[in-house]
Design a protein around this motif. Structure first.
Motif, short mmCIF file in Angstrom:
data_model
loop_
_atom_site.label_atom_id
_atom_site.label_comp_id
_atom_site.label_asym_id
_atom_site.label_seq_id
_atom_site.Cartn_x
_atom_site.Cartn_y
_atom_site.Cartn_z
N GLY A 235 23.16 2.06 134.12
CA GLY A 235 24.23 2.03 132.85
C GLY A 235 23.75 1.28 131.90
O GLY A 235 23.75 1.63 130.79
N ARG A 236 22.96 0.15 132.15
CA ARG A 236 22.82 -0.93 130.84
C ARG A 236 21.37 -0.23 130.24
O ARG A 236 21.47 -0.31 129.08
N GLU A 237 20.76 0.40 130.82
CA GLU A 237 19.20 0.86 130.46
C GLU A 237 19.44 2.42 130.25
O GLU A 237 18.40 2.92 129.82
N ASN A 238 20.59 3.05 130.25
CA ASN A 238 20.94 4.56 129.99
C ASN A 238 19.73 5.43 130.50
O ASN A 238 19.25 6.03 129.84
N PHE A 239 19.79 5.54 131.73
CA PHE A 239 19.10 6.36 132.52
C PHE A 239 19.59 6.99 133.86
O PHE A 239 20.58 6.07 134.22
N PHE A 240 19.14 7.93 134.63
CA PHE A 240 19.71 8.40 135.91
C PHE A 240 18.72 8.98 136.60
O PHE A 240 18.30 10.05 136.15
N SER A 241 17.93 8.19 137.71
CA SER A 241 17.20 8.64 138.16
C SER A 241 16.83 7.62 139.56
O SER A 241 17.47 6.70 139.35
N HIS A 242 16.15 8.11 140.68
CA HIS A 242 15.95 7.51 141.68
C HIS A 242 14.84 6.51 141.41
O HIS A 242 14.60 5.62 142.31
N TYR A 243 14.07 6.72 140.35
CA TYR A 243 13.19 5.77 140.34
C TYR A 243 13.48 5.11 138.77
O TYR A 243 14.06 5.51 137.68
N ASP A 244 13.47 3.56 138.84
CA ASP A 244 13.71 3.01 137.67
C ASP A 244 12.56 3.16 136.44
O ASP A 244 11.40 3.89 136.74
N LYS A 245 12.79 2.45 135.31
CA LYS A 245 11.60 2.62 134.33
C LYS A 245 10.32 2.30 134.68
O LYS A 245 9.15 2.51 134.02
N ASN A 246 10.09 1.09 135.84
CA ASN A 246 8.89 0.84 136.40
C ASN A 246 8.27 1.40 137.44
O ASN A 246 7.22 1.41 138.01
N GLY A 247 9.15 2.72 137.68
CA GLY A 247 8.65 3.61 138.66
C GLY A 247 9.06 3.05 140.24
O GLY A 247 8.62 3.88 141.28
N HIS A 248 9.91 2.10 140.14
CA HIS A 248 10.28 1.67 141.79
C HIS A 248 11.50 2.64 142.35
O HIS A 248 12.25 2.87 141.57
N ASP A 249 11.44 2.69 143.51
CA ASP A 249 12.48 3.67 144.11
C ASP A 249 13.33 2.82 145.14
O ASP A 249 13.00 1.49 145.29
N ILE A 250 14.04 3.50 145.97
CA ILE A 250 14.99 2.70 146.96
C ILE A 250 14.13 1.99 147.87
O ILE A 250 14.42 0.91 148.49
N GLY A 251 12.79 2.62 148.38
CA GLY A 251 11.96 1.58 149.33
C GLY A 251 11.62 0.32 148.50
O GLY A 251 11.51 -0.69 149.47
N ASP A 252 11.03 0.33 147.36
CA ASP A 252 10.70 -0.79 146.65
C ASP A 252 11.93 -1.86 146.70
O ASP A 252 11.62 -3.03 146.66
N ARG A 253 13.17 -1.06 146.38
CA ARG A 253 14.32 -2.01 146.18
C ARG A 253 14.60 -2.75 147.51
O ARG A 253 15.02 -3.87 147.50
N ALA A 254 14.66 -1.89 148.53
CA ALA A 254 14.98 -2.67 149.95
C ALA A 254 13.80 -3.59 150.24
O ALA A 254 14.27 -4.82 150.66
#
Length: 178
Positions: free
Chosen positions: A89-108
């Motif tokens: 919401g803050r960075e105005n994107f919608f994806s399983h990957y953040d702007k640095n290419g990290h996904d749910i596995g990285d977040r976990a």
């Protein structure tokens, strides 16, 4: 004499508190004579936490319809999901990957979540009158999202919702812990 703690402004407009002749409301509260230590008050759910709980409830109803056990709410997953929805919401994107290419596995991994299986569903709506129902119905109509919801091995979940104006961002994480 009561101490002045602050001003409350109803109908806050850019550039100041007064708008259309509105006046700020002064709130005066007398400080207590001696500080008391109170047990923490039970937090009243905000509309967002109520929507998160409703999302989990509807997901568990879908699982029940298919003979599957309910997913337990994992507070760590809920926090990760909320943070990711807020980031989108803050960075105005919608994806399983953040702007640095990290996904749910990285977040976990960054949050020391150990897993054998991990999944994520995302949803975004604008001006939806019932975003929770819309999210769950949409997920159930999508093959990949439905598969996450109905994977029997998953035992835990966390739902995080972020609202920015009329836009809702949902993140749901599914987990089979290690």
């Amino acid at each position: 004499m009561p101490a002045l703690l602050g001003l409350l402004c109803i109908g806050l407009a850019p550039g100041g508190c007064q708008r259309d002749g509105a006046r700020p409301i002064t709130i005066k509260i007398a400080p207590p004579a001696l500080p008391e230590i109170q047990p923490p008050a039970r937090a009243t759910p905000t509309p967002i936490t109520a929507q998160e709980a409703e999302t989990v409830r509807l997901i568990n109803l879908e699982r029940q319809k298919h003979g599957l056990g309910a997913l337990a709410v994992n507070p760590t997953l809920t926090r990760i999901a909320r943070e990711y929805s807020a980031l989108m919401g803050r960075e105005n994107f919608f994806s399983h990957y953040d702007k640095n290419g990290h996904d749910i596995g990285d977040r976990a991994k960054a949050n020391d979540v150990r897993y054998r299986m991990l999944g994520e569903n995302l949803f975004k709506s604008i001006n939806a009158p019932a975003p929770v129902t819309l999210a769950v119905e949409g997920w159930m109509k999508s093959e990949g999202h439905r598969a996450n919801i109905l994977t029997p091995q998953y035992t835990q979940t966390g739902v995080g919702i972020w609202r920015s104006g009329a836009t809702y961002y949902f993140t749901q994480i599914f987990l089979l812990p290690r």
